[in-house]
Design a protein around this motif. Structure first.
Motif, short mmCIF file in Angstrom:
data_model
loop_
_atom_site.label_atom_id
_atom_site.label_comp_id
_atom_site.label_asym_id
_atom_site.label_seq_id
_atom_site.Cartn_x
_atom_site.Cartn_y
_atom_site.Cartn_z
N LEU A 187 43.91 30.02 -0.12
CA LEU A 187 42.57 29.94 -0.70
C LEU A 187 42.57 29.04 -1.93
CD1 LEU A 187 41.31 33.67 -0.56
CD2 LEU A 187 40.44 31.75 0.78
N ALA A 188 43.58 29.20 -2.76
CA ALA A 188 43.63 28.45 -4.01
C ALA A 188 43.91 26.97 -3.75
CB ALA A 188 44.71 29.03 -4.92
N ARG A 189 44.85 26.71 -2.84
CA ARG A 189 45.30 25.34 -2.63
C ARG A 189 44.33 24.54 -1.77
NH1 ARG A 189 49.51 25.42 0.62
NH2 ARG A 189 50.17 27.44 -0.18
N GLN A 190 43.84 25.19 -0.69
CA GLN A 190 43.07 24.43 0.30
C GLN A 190 41.58 24.64 0.19
OE1 GLN A 190 44.58 22.30 2.20
NE2 GLN A 190 46.72 22.92 2.19
N GLU A 215 49.52 38.53 2.21
CA GLU A 215 48.48 38.47 1.18
C GLU A 215 48.72 37.33 0.22
OE1 GLU A 215 46.97 43.08 0.90
OE2 GLU A 215 47.93 42.15 -0.81
N ALA A 216 49.96 37.22 -0.19
CA ALA A 216 50.30 36.16 -1.14
C ALA A 216 50.02 34.79 -0.52
CB ALA A 216 51.77 36.28 -1.55
N VAL A 249 39.84 29.32 -8.55
CA VAL A 249 41.30 29.37 -8.48
C VAL A 249 41.81 30.37 -9.51
CG1 VAL A 249 41.61 27.03 -7.59
CG2 VAL A 249 41.48 27.42 -10.07
N ALA A 250 43.11 30.54 -9.50
CA ALA A 250 43.79 31.38 -10.49
C ALA A 250 43.10 32.72 -10.70
CB ALA A 250 43.93 30.63 -11.81
N THR A 251 42.82 33.09 -11.94
CA THR A 251 42.29 34.42 -12.25
C THR A 251 41.00 34.73 -11.51
OG1 THR A 251 43.24 34.21 -14.44
CG2 THR A 251 41.62 35.95 -14.13
N ASP A 252 40.10 33.77 -11.49
CA ASP A 252 38.80 34.03 -10.85
C ASP A 252 38.97 34.32 -9.36
OD1 ASP A 252 37.60 33.71 -13.24
OD2 ASP A 252 36.72 31.75 -12.82
N LEU A 253 39.87 33.60 -8.73
CA LEU A 253 40.14 33.85 -7.32
C LEU A 253 40.68 35.26 -7.12
CD1 LEU A 253 40.51 33.03 -4.35
CD2 LEU A 253 42.66 31.92 -4.98
N ASP A 292 37.14 28.68 8.45
CA ASP A 292 38.49 28.88 7.93
C ASP A 292 38.52 29.92 6.82
OD1 ASP A 292 39.38 27.09 9.73
OD2 ASP A 292 39.73 25.45 8.31
N LEU A 293 37.50 29.87 5.97
CA LEU A 293 37.41 30.86 4.90
C LEU A 293 37.30 32.26 5.49
CD1 LEU A 293 37.05 31.78 1.99
CD2 LEU A 293 34.64 31.16 2.13
#
Lengths: 230, 230
Positions: free
Chosen positions: A67-70, A60-61, B73-77, A76-77
């Motif tokens: 998701l955040a980085r790429q 999960e992490a 990203v971050a919190t919203d993600l 892919d999503l």
């Protein structure tokens, strides 16, 4: 960059396969522990579930980091989001295997399953393990036909579950209430385990074909055969 | 642009609250249908679950569209991913309410629950409904203290479940095997329903505090009290 990304995606898939292998082994060993009243084996299954939980957290992490980085889009999503769901199914299957092992431990040194249900429970355990092995193979091969086979196998599980209930409802049932309760719960654990394996395979179908996972929902809502239709 | 985005995020939250209200109502009505052997009411609960499933699909589609379009990203993600999980918990709670209603329908015109367990099952149903109402409130208010209360309420559910099992195991049990099986499954449905309500609240805690949802996992793995520890 793009390559490291796809490597990361692949490694999430490998993590899912590893989880499926662990929970497949767990349900097989839990069933043996139950049928043989093997306390030591039950304890190893109970302890091993931690590894499944850890793997899920790790996956999960990594999925969220990806998701955040790429910021993947389109296919892919869909892969990443679906992986999150598959890991939840697998984690829950691990819990169910653990429940079987805990029931074995609770009844030790007695056997929770009376002799005349031994064969049915053994079949349920083996079928559950096969379903999960196939689910793992579906993750690896993305074989839609194989995924469809899991539904037929699941019909077999429903049949076994019904056999179990017929035994319970038989007027000649002589094992008392406690055993009836144990067997009822056991039946439910195997049935739910199978549902999750089917759901995993169907999520792969969704990824491959893009068809909406309506049936997946239906499968995961499979009613208990407390009486079919219930 | 950014505002439309946050509006969309808010509306996903509203969808979750709507789902929680629907499944809260469903478990209340299913319990009444069960205790009163009210076939018509059972049928409405069974039919109404479709709306919960539709809402989940809609929320998922919107969450995935949001991920693709806005790439939060971050919190919203974290909010979007957690919303996906909450909608899965709520959908599953709806299934469990439906299982209760289906058992009521299956046994009609008989009552599935014998008179001496009426009060316990009523309490379980009411508690389940309260838990879900609180979970909805937690989604709205993001009140961490309230979320923590749900765990205590869940202890109460475990207590009720244990009471149920004590009745079952009592040597004076005179309702036969079929009713024992029904009551065993009912107990499991309420317990799992409560687990999902608690999981929803804990996911909100995770969003607010950023603390890992380890406890959420633990809660959702709550063993059946077939014998505590099982």
């Amino acid at each position: 960059m793009r390559d490291a990304y796809h490597e990361e995606l692949d490694s999430i898939g490998e993590g899912l396969v590893e989880m499926a292998r662990l929970v497949g082994s767990a349900i097989g060993r839990a069933t043996t522990a139950m049928l043989d009243a093997d306390l030591k084996l039950a304890e190893t299954v109970i302890a091993a579930d931690q590894k499944v939980d850890d793997l899920q957290h790790e996956l999960e992490a990594r999925a969220i980091a990806l998701l955040a980085r790429q910021q993947p889009v389109a296919t892919d999503l869909r892969i990443v989001v679906t992986s999150l769901r598959m890991s939840a199914d697998l984690e829950r299957s691990g819990d169910l295997a653990q429940h079987v092992a805990k029931l074995a431990r609770l009844r030790f040194p007695e056997r929770a399953v009376p002799h005349d249900l031994h064969a049915t429970i053994l079949e349920m355990g083996q079928l559950a393990q096969r379903l999960m092995a196939k689910a793992a193979e579906v993750i690896i091969t993305k074989d839609v036909d194989l995924a469809m086979q899991l539904e037929q196998d699941d019909d077999e599980m429903d049949l076994l579950h019904r056999t179990l209930f017929q035994h319970l409802m038989d007027e000649k049932w002589k094992h008392g209430i406690e055993t009836a309760v144990d067997v009822t719960l056991l039946g439910r654990y195997y049935e739910r385990y199978a549902d999750h394996a089917v759901a995993v395979a169907k999520r792969v179908v969704y990824l491959v074909t893009g068809e909406h996972a309506d049936d997946v929902q239906a499968a995961s809502a499979t009613p208990s055969p407390a009486g079919e239709g219930a």
